[in-house]
Design a protein around this motif. Sequence first.
Motif, PDB file in Angstrom:
ATOM      1  N   PRO A  62     -20.088  -9.686 -25.408  1.00  0.00           N
ATOM      2  CA  PRO A  62     -19.129  -8.741 -25.571  1.00  0.00           C
ATOM      3  C   PRO A  62     -18.334  -8.536 -24.205  1.00  0.00           C
ATOM      4  O   PRO A  62     -19.048  -8.802 -23.143  1.00  0.00           O
ATOM      5  CB  PRO A  62     -19.896  -7.603 -26.066  1.00  0.00           C
ATOM      6  N   PRO A  63     -17.226  -7.973 -24.266  1.00  0.00           N
ATOM      7  CA  PRO A  63     -16.533  -7.687 -22.640  1.00  0.00           C
ATOM      8  C   PRO A  63     -17.529  -6.974 -21.965  1.00  0.00           C
ATOM      9  O   PRO A  63     -17.110  -7.198 -20.600  1.00  0.00           O
ATOM     10  CB  PRO A  63     -15.350  -7.134 -23.215  1.00  0.00           C
ATOM     11  N   ASN A  64     -18.164  -6.144 -22.306  1.00  0.00           N
ATOM     12  CA  ASN A  64     -19.188  -5.290 -21.337  1.00  0.00           C
ATOM     13  C   ASN A  64     -20.119  -5.985 -20.686  1.00  0.00           C
ATOM     14  O   ASN A  64     -20.944  -5.524 -19.772  1.00  0.00           O
ATOM     15  CB  ASN A  64     -19.426  -3.969 -21.735  1.00  0.00           C
ATOM     16  N   GLN A  65     -20.430  -7.325 -21.048  1.00  0.00           N
ATOM     17  CA  GLN A  65     -21.318  -8.313 -20.437  1.00  0.00           C
ATOM     18  C   GLN A  65     -20.878  -9.311 -20.019  1.00  0.00           C
ATOM     19  O   GLN A  65     -21.407 -10.420 -19.783  1.00  0.00           O
ATOM     20  CB  GLN A  65     -22.487  -8.571 -21.608  1.00  0.00           C
ATOM     21  N   ILE A  66     -19.478  -9.386 -19.631  1.00  0.00           N
ATOM     22  CA  ILE A  66     -18.635 -10.419 -18.880  1.00  0.00           C
ATOM     23  C   ILE A  66     -18.032 -10.024 -17.525  1.00  0.00           C
ATOM     24  O   ILE A  66     -17.216  -9.042 -17.907  1.00  0.00           O
ATOM     25  CB  ILE A  66     -17.803 -11.429 -19.797  1.00  0.00           C
ATOM     26  N   ILE A  67     -18.219 -10.678 -16.626  1.00  0.00           N
ATOM     27  CA  ILE A  67     -17.396 -10.278 -15.347  1.00  0.00           C
ATOM     28  C   ILE A  67     -16.432 -11.393 -14.879  1.00  0.00           C
ATOM     29  O   ILE A  67     -16.756 -12.466 -14.691  1.00  0.00           O
ATOM     30  CB  ILE A  67     -18.256  -9.708 -14.291  1.00  0.00           C
ATOM     31  N   HIS A  68     -15.136 -11.161 -14.795  1.00  0.00           N
ATOM     32  CA  HIS A  68     -14.213 -11.856 -14.473  1.00  0.00           C
ATOM     33  C   HIS A  68     -14.408 -12.143 -12.837  1.00  0.00           C
ATOM     34  O   HIS A  68     -14.039 -10.916 -12.099  1.00  0.00           O
ATOM     35  CB  HIS A  68     -12.753 -11.840 -14.793  1.00  0.00           C
ATOM     36  N   VAL A  69     -14.516 -13.144 -12.231  1.00  0.00           N
ATOM     37  CA  VAL A  69     -14.909 -13.069 -10.606  1.00  0.00           C
ATOM     38  C   VAL A  69     -13.636 -14.092  -9.916  1.00  0.00           C
ATOM     39  O   VAL A  69     -13.364 -15.050 -10.489  1.00  0.00           O
ATOM     40  CB  VAL A  69     -16.152 -13.809 -10.374  1.00  0.00           C
ATOM     41  N   SER A  70     -13.187 -13.274  -8.867  1.00  0.00           N
ATOM     42  CA  SER A  70     -12.110 -14.254  -7.877  1.00  0.00           C
ATOM     43  C   SER A  70     -12.989 -14.398  -6.718  1.00  0.00           C
ATOM     44  O   SER A  70     -13.130 -13.444  -6.159  1.00  0.00           O
ATOM     45  CB  SER A  70     -10.598 -13.454  -7.946  1.00  0.00           C
ATOM     46  N   PHE A  71     -12.790 -15.716  -6.304  1.00  0.00           N
ATOM     47  CA  PHE A  71     -13.462 -15.793  -4.932  1.00  0.00           C
ATOM     48  C   PHE A  71     -12.540 -16.820  -4.261  1.00  0.00           C
ATOM     49  O   PHE A  71     -12.969 -18.276  -4.420  1.00  0.00           O
ATOM     50  CB  PHE A  71     -14.873 -16.248  -5.190  1.00  0.00           C
ATOM     51  N   PRO A  72     -11.511 -16.742  -3.547  1.00  0.00           N
ATOM     52  CA  PRO A  72     -10.469 -17.529  -3.106  1.00  0.00           C
ATOM     53  C   PRO A  72     -11.364 -18.533  -2.172  1.00  0.00           C
ATOM     54  O   PRO A  72     -10.786 -19.641  -2.050  1.00  0.00           O
ATOM     55  CB  PRO A  72      -9.572 -16.673  -2.474  1.00  0.00           C
ATOM     56  N   GLU A  73     -12.081 -18.024  -1.416  1.00  0.00           N
ATOM     57  CA  GLU A  73     -12.942 -18.941  -0.574  1.00  0.00           C
ATOM     58  C   GLU A  73     -13.534 -20.309  -1.339  1.00  0.00           C
ATOM     59  O   GLU A  73     -13.573 -21.088  -0.629  1.00  0.00           O
ATOM     60  CB  GLU A  73     -14.178 -18.206   0.189  1.00  0.00           C
ATOM     61  N   GLY A  74     -14.010 -19.775  -2.430  1.00  0.00           N
ATOM     62  CA  GLY A  74     -14.439 -20.835  -3.277  1.00  0.00           C
ATOM     63  C   GLY A  74     -15.920 -20.998  -3.303  1.00  0.00           C
ATOM     64  O   GLY A  74     -16.555 -21.146  -1.923  1.00  0.00           O
ATOM     65  N   VAL A  75     -16.423 -21.515  -4.571  1.00  0.00           N
ATOM     66  CA  VAL A  75     -17.938 -21.766  -4.385  1.00  0.00           C
ATOM     67  C   VAL A  75     -18.152 -23.209  -4.568  1.00  0.00           C
ATOM     68  O   VAL A  75     -17.856 -23.820  -5.611  1.00  0.00           O
ATOM     69  CB  VAL A  75     -18.468 -21.083  -5.675  1.00  0.00           C
ATOM     70  N   PRO A  76     -18.900 -23.813  -3.881  1.00  0.00           N
ATOM     71  CA  PRO A  76     -19.106 -25.237  -3.927  1.00  0.00           C
ATOM     72  C   PRO A  76     -19.827 -25.512  -5.459  1.00  0.00           C
ATOM     73  O   PRO A  76     -20.589 -24.821  -5.858  1.00  0.00           O
ATOM     74  CB  PRO A  76     -20.149 -25.670  -2.947  1.00  0.00           C
ATOM     75  N   TYR A  77     -19.370 -26.690  -5.969  1.00  0.00           N
ATOM     76  CA  TYR A  77     -19.599 -26.787  -7.551  1.00  0.00           C
ATOM     77  C   TYR A  77     -21.059 -26.817  -7.634  1.00  0.00           C
ATOM     78  O   TYR A  77     -21.729 -26.520  -8.462  1.00  0.00           O
ATOM     79  CB  TYR A  77     -19.222 -28.093  -8.009  1.00  0.00           C
ATOM     80  N   SER A  78     -21.786 -27.491  -6.610  1.00  0.00           N
ATOM     81  CA  SER A  78     -23.350 -27.640  -6.617  1.00  0.00           C
ATOM     82  C   SER A  78     -23.740 -26.234  -6.925  1.00  0.00           C
ATOM     83  O   SER A  78     -25.030 -26.232  -7.429  1.00  0.00           O
ATOM     84  CB  SER A  78     -23.796 -28.566  -5.320  1.00  0.00           C
ATOM     85  N   VAL A  79     -23.526 -25.317  -6.132  1.00  0.00           N
ATOM     86  CA  VAL A  79     -23.969 -23.770  -6.524  1.00  0.00           C
ATOM     87  C   VAL A  79     -23.768 -23.191  -7.848  1.00  0.00           C
ATOM     88  O   VAL A  79     -24.639 -22.514  -8.230  1.00  0.00           O
ATOM     89  CB  VAL A  79     -23.385 -23.053  -5.213  1.00  0.00           C
ATOM     90  N   THR A  80     -22.901 -23.746  -8.457  1.00  0.00           N
ATOM     91  CA  THR A  80     -22.503 -23.253  -9.810  1.00  0.00           C
ATOM     92  C   THR A  80     -23.218 -23.784 -10.854  1.00  0.00           C
ATOM     93  O   THR A  80     -23.158 -23.218 -12.016  1.00  0.00           O
ATOM     94  CB  THR A  80     -21.009 -23.323 -10.001  1.00  0.00           C
TER      95      THR A  80
END
Length: 162
Positions: free
Chosen positions: A108-126
Amino acid sequence: MKLFIWFSAALTFFVTMGVHASDFRTIEWKELKPDDWQAPAVRDPSYYDRNPDAQVQTGLDAPVIEELNGDKVRIPGYVVQLEGDDRRVTEFLLVPYFGACIHVPPPPPNQIIHVSFPEGVPYSVTYDAVWVSGTVKVERKEGDIAVVGYQIDAAEVVSYFN
């Protein structure tokens, strides 16, 4: 010599201005919903494989916690990649359990967070659990994958296991 002094001062500034986990209050997913509200049950992924019509987000009217707006928080979760380039993910959904939005219906919407991180997360971390630190904005957002109830402009995204 002046260049060295300027460089040292700039370096000191950026190091002291870094993100520290202690700057953020660690929260759990249950804090994103009222105590008396129960999330819909999630079934085994094989159920959704056999019943693709059941792979829809439910609880679209799920209540959020308005008091979280503006709080600096740190929360663990799993990444559902939305935007990035060939090296980094710059926009994603943070969800409380592995496979949400991909192998089973979105929470449900209250259990999802939209995250913006312009610096970017390396794919391997995700590909595993992460910690996201940033300031919460309580705001409904409708996207192609899911409706979300919270946004975070992340200050830091790191592996959960670091």
